[in-house]
Design an enzyme around this catalytic site. Sequence first.
Site, mmCIF file in Angstrom:
data_model
loop_
_atom_site.group_PDB
_atom_site.id
_atom_site.type_symbol
_atom_site.label_atom_id
_atom_site.label_comp_id
_atom_site.label_asym_id
_atom_site.label_seq_id
_atom_site.Cartn_x
_atom_site.Cartn_y
_atom_site.Cartn_z
ATOM 1 N N PRO A 87 0.882 -1.228 -0.047
ATOM 2 C CA PRO A 87 0.005 0.058 0.228
ATOM 3 C C PRO A 87 0.738 1.305 0.019
ATOM 4 O O PRO A 87 1.721 1.570 0.838
ATOM 5 C CB PRO A 87 -0.859 -0.167 1.255
ATOM 6 N N CYS A 88 0.495 2.306 -0.957
ATOM 7 C CA CYS A 88 1.454 3.272 -1.067
ATOM 8 C C CYS A 88 0.861 4.635 -0.550
ATOM 9 O O CYS A 88 1.502 5.518 -0.653
ATOM 10 C CB CYS A 88 1.648 3.436 -2.557
ATOM 11 N N GLN A 89 -0.518 4.728 -0.021
ATOM 12 C CA GLN A 89 -1.086 5.923 0.434
ATOM 13 C C GLN A 89 -0.311 6.657 1.391
ATOM 14 O O GLN A 89 -0.139 8.031 1.312
ATOM 15 C CB GLN A 89 -2.394 5.794 1.051
ATOM 16 N N ASP A 90 0.545 5.940 2.305
ATOM 17 C CA ASP A 90 1.188 6.683 3.067
ATOM 18 C C ASP A 90 2.720 7.268 2.545
ATOM 19 O O ASP A 90 3.412 8.015 3.249
ATOM 20 C CB ASP A 90 1.831 6.066 4.447
ATOM 21 N N PHE A 91 2.855 7.064 1.262
ATOM 22 C CA PHE A 91 3.997 7.364 0.521
ATOM 23 C C PHE A 91 3.721 8.430 -0.483
ATOM 24 O O PHE A 91 4.612 8.958 -1.384
ATOM 25 C CB PHE A 91 4.773 6.302 0.025
#
Length: 374
Positions: A87-91
């Site tokens: 999951p990429c949302q935090d980056f």
Amino acid sequence: MLSKQISNLNSSSNKPKILSLFSGCGGLDLGFHQAGCETVWANDFSHWACESFRKNIGDVIVEGDIEQINPNDPTIPDCDIILGGFPCQDFSMIWKQPGLEGERGNLYKSFLRFVNAKKPKVFVAENVKGLLTANKKKAIQQIITDFENCGYYVQANVYNFAEFGVPQFRERVLIVGVRLDTGFDFRHPEPTHNETGENGLKPYVTAGQAISNIPQNASNNELLKISDKTRRMLELIPEGGNFTDIPKDHPLYVKGMISHVYRRMHRNEPSKTIIAAGGGGTWGYHFPEPRAFTNRERARLQSFPDDFEFVGSTTEVRRQIGNAVPPQGVVELAKSILPIFSDNYEKVDLHEKLVEEKEILFHDRLSKIRGGKQ
């Protein structure tokens, strides 16, 4: 030589076996399948993404929380490749960047657990470009170091998928790890497309080319409802423009709106990045018609074939498409990895190469990562 290797893989039962994590609807897997690989086990948390994966890629996906799955479970087969877009949302650079400290930032450790347990010859991890700067660049340093400590030579690179035949400007980081004992000197592939079609490359595939001639009975091609106000705004935005093109003195102009909303396609260019989250202003919009893209148009801009049928509500399908890796964007990468499974390559000492790499300041290592078009 490489085309012969792909043909041999496709004509045998010895296709490289993929274990797929954070699989979504299967875009990353599909790109590797198109290069001659097959997925033997997969996992995702989203029910509808799993249903789409099952319908199009195969009934090998397990729905559930990856953090609760033991990679040593005997029902999980061995593999040659591990793929995953943790999951990429935090980056992401579009939104706030909590990085590794975010709720989902540490899910890469589940990917790491599987790599460490299964020891595939190669792994490929996909993420947003913001990963390279998250936590003052400490996130990417920690991630690469962790995989190196598992016995892999790791190389990260920024891909602009338009440069690999996808009709969309979409930048993502692809991290490739090669097991040290293979001695395989992996190199990220060079682009196959550019803006002009010069220097031996093909011209970009444009949004206009991509979404033309969609059959009326195509799946996932329902028109999305938009308000009369949105339609009036779109009529004020030119081809290739966005909200900032609305005249400042117009009643529909709202001060403070950012430029990535109400973006209309330019028929002679790749589209802007197709995203999953956000309200109607981030959906992506047609030109000349004043409307949002249909999900089938979005799928084509993500390079999915028309026979790839997504399962779920219109909103759910939009999310799956926006979260996906465009299959065409990783075909060349998959092809560049294939020789590792033939043993028909000149081996190098990756242990020595890793020692040399670690002697370089990490800032200098990062500077070697090729950046994509802004």
